[in-house]
Motif scaffolding. Structure first.
Motif, PDB file in Angstrom:
ATOM      1  N   LEU A  15       0.628  -1.371  -0.076  1.00  0.00           N
ATOM      2  CA  LEU A  15       0.075  -0.089  -0.139  1.00  0.00           C
ATOM      3  C   LEU A  15       0.816   1.168  -0.033  1.00  0.00           C
ATOM      4  O   LEU A  15       0.650   2.126  -0.808  1.00  0.00           O
ATOM      5  CB  LEU A  15      -0.843   0.054   1.023  1.00  0.00           C
ATOM      6  CG  LEU A  15      -1.566   1.263   1.436  1.00  0.00           C
ATOM      7  CD1 LEU A  15      -2.784   1.389   0.311  1.00  0.00           C
ATOM      8  CD2 LEU A  15      -2.375   1.330   2.541  1.00  0.00           C
ATOM      9  N   SER A  16       2.010   1.184   0.835  1.00  0.00           N
ATOM     10  CA  SER A  16       2.835   2.366   0.934  1.00  0.00           C
ATOM     11  C   SER A  16       3.488   2.632  -0.432  1.00  0.00           C
ATOM     12  O   SER A  16       3.561   3.854  -0.908  1.00  0.00           O
ATOM     13  CB  SER A  16       3.872   2.069   1.783  1.00  0.00           C
ATOM     14  OG  SER A  16       4.693   3.381   1.952  1.00  0.00           O
ATOM     15  N   ASN A  17       3.917   1.387  -1.131  1.00  0.00           N
ATOM     16  CA  ASN A  17       4.592   1.636  -2.431  1.00  0.00           C
ATOM     17  C   ASN A  17       3.594   2.179  -3.317  1.00  0.00           C
ATOM     18  O   ASN A  17       4.091   3.178  -4.237  1.00  0.00           O
ATOM     19  CB  ASN A  17       4.993   0.159  -2.750  1.00  0.00           C
ATOM     20  CG  ASN A  17       5.412   0.240  -4.217  1.00  0.00           C
ATOM     21  OD1 ASN A  17       4.760  -0.024  -5.122  1.00  0.00           O
ATOM     22  ND2 ASN A  17       6.905   0.197  -4.509  1.00  0.00           N
ATOM     23  N   GLN A  18       2.515   1.678  -3.508  1.00  0.00           N
ATOM     24  CA  GLN A  18       1.258   2.113  -4.586  1.00  0.00           C
ATOM     25  C   GLN A  18       1.012   3.709  -4.095  1.00  0.00           C
ATOM     26  O   GLN A  18       0.675   4.322  -4.924  1.00  0.00           O
ATOM     27  CB  GLN A  18       0.048   1.193  -4.500  1.00  0.00           C
ATOM     28  CG  GLN A  18       0.588   0.057  -5.283  1.00  0.00           C
ATOM     29  CD  GLN A  18       1.234   0.278  -6.794  1.00  0.00           C
ATOM     30  OE1 GLN A  18       0.563   0.697  -7.433  1.00  0.00           O
ATOM     31  NE2 GLN A  18       2.465  -0.248  -6.926  1.00  0.00           N
ATOM     32  N   GLY A  19       0.780   4.171  -2.847  1.00  0.00           N
ATOM     33  CA  GLY A  19       0.592   5.108  -2.323  1.00  0.00           C
ATOM     34  C   GLY A  19       1.304   6.346  -2.884  1.00  0.00           C
ATOM     35  O   GLY A  19       0.936   7.597  -3.187  1.00  0.00           O
ATOM     36  N   SER A  20       2.741   5.998  -2.923  1.00  0.00           N
ATOM     37  CA  SER A  20       3.610   7.010  -3.558  1.00  0.00           C
ATOM     38  C   SER A  20       3.742   6.886  -4.708  1.00  0.00           C
ATOM     39  O   SER A  20       4.219   7.789  -5.273  1.00  0.00           O
ATOM     40  CB  SER A  20       5.005   6.786  -2.541  1.00  0.00           C
ATOM     41  OG  SER A  20       5.537   5.291  -3.045  1.00  0.00           O
ATOM     42  N   ASP A  21       3.410   5.878  -5.586  1.00  0.00           N
ATOM     43  CA  ASP A  21       3.643   6.093  -6.844  1.00  0.00           C
ATOM     44  C   ASP A  21       2.744   4.774  -7.626  1.00  0.00           C
ATOM     45  O   ASP A  21       2.823   3.837  -7.693  1.00  0.00           O
ATOM     46  CB  ASP A  21       4.891   5.259  -7.263  1.00  0.00           C
ATOM     47  CG  ASP A  21       5.209   5.240  -8.854  1.00  0.00           C
ATOM     48  OD1 ASP A  21       4.458   5.932  -9.483  1.00  0.00           O
ATOM     49  OD2 ASP A  21       6.126   4.382  -9.376  1.00  0.00           O
ATOM     50  N   LYS A  22       1.308   5.197  -7.780  1.00  0.00           N
ATOM     51  CA  LYS A  22       0.209   4.478  -8.190  1.00  0.00           C
ATOM     52  C   LYS A  22       0.432   3.988  -9.894  1.00  0.00           C
ATOM     53  O   LYS A  22      -0.074   3.474 -10.307  1.00  0.00           O
ATOM     54  CB  LYS A  22      -0.933   5.248  -8.087  1.00  0.00           C
ATOM     55  CG  LYS A  22      -1.185   6.526  -8.871  1.00  0.00           C
ATOM     56  CD  LYS A  22      -2.584   6.921  -8.118  1.00  0.00           C
ATOM     57  CE  LYS A  22      -2.788   8.588  -8.970  1.00  0.00           C
ATOM     58  NZ  LYS A  22      -3.882   9.206  -8.309  1.00  0.00           N
ATOM     59  N   TYR A  23       1.471   4.610 -10.411  1.00  0.00           N
ATOM     60  CA  TYR A  23       1.784   4.377 -11.929  1.00  0.00           C
ATOM     61  C   TYR A  23       2.656   3.017 -11.878  1.00  0.00           C
ATOM     62  O   TYR A  23       3.064   2.749 -12.880  1.00  0.00           O
ATOM     63  CB  TYR A  23       2.711   5.534 -12.457  1.00  0.00           C
ATOM     64  CG  TYR A  23       1.724   6.980 -12.503  1.00  0.00           C
ATOM     65  CD1 TYR A  23       2.000   7.147 -13.817  1.00  0.00           C
ATOM     66  CD2 TYR A  23       1.402   7.605 -11.873  1.00  0.00           C
ATOM     67  CE1 TYR A  23       0.954   8.192 -14.361  1.00  0.00           C
ATOM     68  CE2 TYR A  23       0.547   8.868 -12.060  1.00  0.00           C
ATOM     69  CZ  TYR A  23       0.382   9.241 -13.332  1.00  0.00           C
ATOM     70  OH  TYR A  23      -0.434  10.279 -13.570  1.00  0.00           O
ATOM     71  N   GLY A  24       3.137   2.683 -10.832  1.00  0.00           N
ATOM     72  CA  GLY A  24       3.860   1.506 -10.910  1.00  0.00           C
ATOM     73  C   GLY A  24       3.212   0.001 -11.578  1.00  0.00           C
ATOM     74  O   GLY A  24       2.035   0.004 -11.650  1.00  0.00           O
ATOM     75  N   ASN A  25       4.088  -0.852 -11.732  1.00  0.00           N
ATOM     76  CA  ASN A  25       3.677  -2.001 -12.533  1.00  0.00           C
ATOM     77  C   ASN A  25       3.442  -3.313 -11.400  1.00  0.00           C
ATOM     78  O   ASN A  25       3.860  -3.071 -10.060  1.00  0.00           O
ATOM     79  CB  ASN A  25       4.752  -2.436 -13.445  1.00  0.00           C
ATOM     80  CG  ASN A  25       5.924  -2.714 -12.766  1.00  0.00           C
ATOM     81  OD1 ASN A  25       5.973  -3.790 -12.309  1.00  0.00           O
ATOM     82  ND2 ASN A  25       6.954  -1.841 -12.913  1.00  0.00           N
ATOM     83  N   ILE A  26       2.527  -4.182 -11.663  1.00  0.00           N
ATOM     84  CA  ILE A  26       2.203  -5.195 -10.900  1.00  0.00           C
ATOM     85  C   ILE A  26       3.518  -6.088 -10.220  1.00  0.00           C
ATOM     86  O   ILE A  26       3.396  -6.483  -9.336  1.00  0.00           O
ATOM     87  CB  ILE A  26       1.224  -6.389 -11.750  1.00  0.00           C
ATOM     88  CG1 ILE A  26      -0.033  -5.576 -11.487  1.00  0.00           C
ATOM     89  CG2 ILE A  26       1.023  -7.451 -10.787  1.00  0.00           C
ATOM     90  CD1 ILE A  26      -1.164  -6.249 -12.541  1.00  0.00           C
ATOM     91  N   GLN A  27       4.257  -6.501 -11.502  1.00  0.00           N
ATOM     92  CA  GLN A  27       5.867  -7.001 -11.019  1.00  0.00           C
ATOM     93  C   GLN A  27       6.502  -6.404  -9.807  1.00  0.00           C
ATOM     94  O   GLN A  27       6.993  -6.958  -9.078  1.00  0.00           O
ATOM     95  CB  GLN A  27       6.587  -7.214 -12.252  1.00  0.00           C
ATOM     96  CG  GLN A  27       6.118  -8.222 -13.364  1.00  0.00           C
ATOM     97  CD  GLN A  27       5.016  -7.633 -14.229  1.00  0.00           C
ATOM     98  OE1 GLN A  27       4.525  -6.385 -14.004  1.00  0.00           O
ATOM     99  NE2 GLN A  27       4.465  -8.454 -15.231  1.00  0.00           N
ATOM    100  N   GLY A  28       6.398  -5.199 -10.232  1.00  0.00           N
ATOM    101  CA  GLY A  28       7.164  -4.259  -8.730  1.00  0.00           C
ATOM    102  C   GLY A  28       6.359  -4.570  -7.534  1.00  0.00           C
ATOM    103  O   GLY A  28       6.973  -4.584  -6.410  1.00  0.00           O
ATOM    104  N   GLU A  29       4.991  -4.658  -7.555  1.00  0.00           N
ATOM    105  CA  GLU A  29       4.315  -4.744  -6.321  1.00  0.00           C
ATOM    106  C   GLU A  29       4.775  -6.162  -5.808  1.00  0.00           C
ATOM    107  O   GLU A  29       4.951  -6.486  -4.515  1.00  0.00           O
ATOM    108  CB  GLU A  29       2.765  -4.782  -6.739  1.00  0.00           C
ATOM    109  CG  GLU A  29       2.223  -3.541  -6.875  1.00  0.00           C
ATOM    110  CD  GLU A  29       0.700  -3.378  -7.035  1.00  0.00           C
ATOM    111  OE1 GLU A  29      -0.130  -3.265  -6.270  1.00  0.00           O
ATOM    112  OE2 GLU A  29       0.251  -3.826  -8.039  1.00  0.00           O
ATOM    113  N   LEU A  30       4.648  -7.281  -6.548  1.00  0.00           N
ATOM    114  CA  LEU A  30       4.912  -8.578  -6.169  1.00  0.00           C
ATOM    115  C   LEU A  30       6.457  -8.615  -5.399  1.00  0.00           C
ATOM    116  O   LEU A  30       6.374  -9.388  -4.675  1.00  0.00           O
ATOM    117  CB  LEU A  30       4.806  -9.541  -7.444  1.00  0.00           C
ATOM    118  CG  LEU A  30       3.488  -9.749  -7.760  1.00  0.00           C
ATOM    119  CD1 LEU A  30       3.480 -10.570  -9.183  1.00  0.00           C
ATOM    120  CD2 LEU A  30       2.712 -10.271  -6.491  1.00  0.00           C
ATOM    121  N   GLN A  31       7.384  -7.778  -5.985  1.00  0.00           N
ATOM    122  CA  GLN A  31       8.740  -8.012  -5.449  1.00  0.00           C
ATOM    123  C   GLN A  31       8.727  -7.399  -4.167  1.00  0.00           C
ATOM    124  O   GLN A  31       9.366  -7.805  -3.146  1.00  0.00           O
ATOM    125  CB  GLN A  31       9.656  -6.976  -6.339  1.00  0.00           C
ATOM    126  CG  GLN A  31      10.081  -7.666  -7.676  1.00  0.00           C
ATOM    127  CD  GLN A  31      10.918  -6.623  -8.566  1.00  0.00           C
ATOM    128  OE1 GLN A  31      11.153  -5.605  -8.460  1.00  0.00           O
ATOM    129  NE2 GLN A  31      11.565  -7.242  -9.346  1.00  0.00           N
TER     130      GLN A  31
END
Length: 302
Positions: free
Chosen positions: A44-60
């Motif tokens: 959530l913190s990762n996407q909150g700061s950069d919602k443009y990110g990709n799914i593979q990055g979320e999984l990492q």
């Protein structure tokens, strides 16, 4: 050489950071607390700061987090962004309506893309994509205007599948094959009829309404027809009395009268009886005359 290597690493990081995309119009799903509960607070913190990110990055990020719940996160649907965080962000469309999209792509990465109606319960596309690109955001040509500003038309064959908020999304999907990164944005919507009709009520609401009307019909139905009146039973049985009663009571009354009449002796029933065996009748005058006739017959030996 050392400075060159560092500069190359920084450039690679900047390239990855800028290699993102997100739908800015219509307003797409945003990250929120429901997403954090399912996907983990770090995701959530990762996407909150950069919602443009990709799914593979979320999984990492999620791979090292104990609070990541794979099934509940369902990260391949809308990047794990939840309807519960976006209930106040639901668009209302009708069949045949044209919907304008604006996508912000920060750097090209060659891939494929489409916009489709997705059933959120199964994470499957309903019908065919509304628009698609075999080559999207190519590094050879750069991002073109028709890839960031375009329109889709709401299908007219969805029926009631998307009548309830949360059941369907318009999902923008971009798989950048050249770098193996997937980007998604989801627009929640409800579907009404063509010509500006209001969205169809959810099945739960319709069911409650039907149940209520049924209960009223049952509880207000007359019940006297299936009950035996208690006061009328002690009244003399006359033709007018019987006609005035409900069917079930009238049937019972007629049966009782017939039973009583059968107990009254008649001439045909006592020809061989002795005089002492014939009790004096208490019925009608006709019954008394029949009794006298029977007695005379016995005395005369007829």
């Amino acid at each position: 050489m050392k400075h060159f290597t560092s500069a190359l690493a920084v450039a690679s990081i900047v390239s990855l950071v800028n290699g993102h995309g997100f739908v800015t119009s219509p307003k797409a799903r945003q990250p929120g607390t429901a997403m954090g509960a399912a996907c983990g607070q770090q995701v959530l913190s990762n996407q909150g700061s950069d919602k443009y990110g990709n799914i593979q990055g979320e999984l990492q990020v999620a791979s090292s987090q104990k609070d990541y719940k794979d099934a509940e996160c369902d990260i391949w649907l809308c990047k794990g962004y939840k309807f519960a965080d976006n209930k106040d962000n639901v668009q209302s469309y009708k069949a045949g309506q044209k919907v304008d999209f604006t996508v912000d792509i920060r750097a090209p990465h060659t891939g494929v893309a489409n916009v489709s109606v997705v059933d959120t319960a199964s994470n499957k596309v309903i019908g065919n994509p509304l628009i698609s690109w075999d080559e999207y955001a190519s590094t050879a040509t750069g991002v073109t205007s028709d890839e960031t500003n375009f329109s889709v038309t709401i299908p007219d064959d969805l029926g009631s599948q998307c009548a309830t908020a949360g059941d369907c999304v318009l999902q923008w999907y971009w798989f950048a094959e050249s770098i193996d990164q997937t980007y998604e944005s989801c627009v929640d919507f409800t579907l009404g009829g063509s010509g500006g009709s209001a969205p169809v009520e959810s099945s739960a609401s319709s069911g409650a309404s039907t149940s209520s009307s049924t209960e009223i019909a049952v509880t207000t139905a007359p019940t006297v027809a299936v009950q035996t009146p208690t006061t009328a039973a002690v009244q003399p049985i006359t033709s007018s009395t019987v006609a005035a009663q409900p069917t079930t009571f009238a049937t019972t009354a007629r049966q009782s009268a017939t039973s009583s009449a059968a107990q009254v002796p008649t001439a045909s029933a006592v020809p061989s009886a002795s005089a002492s065996a014939l009790p004096f009748p208490t019925g009608s005058a006709e019954d008394v005359l029949s009794w006298i006739q029977a007695m005379l017959g016995n005395l005369l030996g007829n």
